[in-house]
Write a protein that holds these residues in place. Structure first.
Motif, short mmCIF file in Angstrom:
data_model
loop_
_atom_site.label_atom_id
_atom_site.label_comp_id
_atom_site.label_asym_id
_atom_site.label_seq_id
_atom_site.Cartn_x
_atom_site.Cartn_y
_atom_site.Cartn_z
N GLY A 19 0.82 -1.21 0.00
CA GLY A 19 0.00 0.00 0.00
C GLY A 19 0.84 1.25 0.00
N LEU A 20 1.92 1.25 0.79
CA LEU A 20 2.82 2.39 0.83
C LEU A 20 3.46 2.61 -0.54
CD1 LEU A 20 4.43 4.58 2.36
CD2 LEU A 20 6.11 2.81 2.87
N LEU A 21 3.95 1.53 -1.14
CA LEU A 21 4.58 1.64 -2.45
C LEU A 21 3.59 2.08 -3.53
CD1 LEU A 21 6.87 -1.52 -2.35
CD2 LEU A 21 7.57 0.88 -2.14
N ALA A 22 2.43 1.45 -3.55
CA ALA A 22 1.42 1.79 -4.56
C ALA A 22 0.94 3.23 -4.38
CB ALA A 22 0.24 0.82 -4.48
N GLY A 23 0.69 3.64 -3.15
CA GLY A 23 0.26 5.01 -2.89
C GLY A 23 1.34 6.02 -3.23
N GLY A 24 2.60 5.69 -2.90
CA GLY A 24 3.71 6.58 -3.22
C GLY A 24 3.89 6.76 -4.72
N ILE A 25 3.80 5.68 -5.45
CA ILE A 25 3.92 5.76 -6.92
C ILE A 25 2.75 6.54 -7.50
CG2 ILE A 25 3.90 4.40 -9.04
CD1 ILE A 25 5.55 2.30 -7.51
N LEU B 48 -3.00 4.30 3.29
CA LEU B 48 -4.41 3.92 3.22
C LEU B 48 -4.95 3.96 1.78
CD1 LEU B 48 -5.77 5.72 6.41
CD2 LEU B 48 -5.27 3.29 6.10
N LEU B 49 -4.54 4.96 1.02
CA LEU B 49 -4.97 5.04 -0.38
C LEU B 49 -4.39 3.89 -1.19
CD1 LEU B 49 -4.69 8.87 -1.08
CD2 LEU B 49 -6.78 7.53 -0.81
N GLY B 50 -3.16 3.52 -0.91
CA GLY B 50 -2.55 2.40 -1.61
C GLY B 50 -3.24 1.09 -1.30
N ILE B 51 -3.55 0.86 -0.04
CA ILE B 51 -4.27 -0.37 0.34
C ILE B 51 -5.66 -0.38 -0.28
CG2 ILE B 51 -5.27 -1.63 2.29
CD1 ILE B 51 -2.87 -0.62 3.95
N ALA B 52 -6.34 0.76 -0.21
CA ALA B 52 -7.67 0.86 -0.82
C ALA B 52 -7.58 0.66 -2.33
CB ALA B 52 -8.30 2.22 -0.50
N GLY B 53 -6.52 1.16 -2.95
CA GLY B 53 -6.32 0.96 -4.38
C GLY B 53 -6.14 -0.50 -4.74
N ALA B 54 -5.38 -1.22 -3.94
CA ALA B 54 -5.19 -2.64 -4.17
C ALA B 54 -6.52 -3.40 -4.01
CB ALA B 54 -4.16 -3.20 -3.21
#
Length: 86
Positions: A14-20, A38-44
């Protein structure tokens, strides 16, 4: 698969996906590190749900990392639009 990593794996991905997603989206972002995770986890989760709905993933599969980044990007976009209207 994301679901095999446990809660720590969800947080890291989630951290990586949100950061990217933040790097890909230009402009100021109102959220900090916690919002990014949280946005990265929600995105996944969003990518996995939508992927299963259209038949890209089986019920036992989770979304891939690229799909998680795309999901986080979409959620970040919606997040910015909602905060901009306030």
């Amino acid at each position: 698969m994301i679901e095999n990593y446990g809660i720590l794996g969800w947080i890291v991905i989630g951290l990586l996906a949100g950061g990217i997603a933040k790097l890909l989206m230009p402009g100021k972002d109102p959220g900090g590190c916690l919002i990014t995770i949280l946005l990265g986890i929600a995105g996944a989760l969003l990518a996995g749900f939508l992927g299963k709905a259209v038949g890209w993933y089986d019920e036992s599969e989770a979304a891939g990392f690229v799909a998680a980044v795309i999901g986080a990007f979409l959620i970040l976009l919606v997040y910015r639009l909602v905060l901009r209207r306030r």
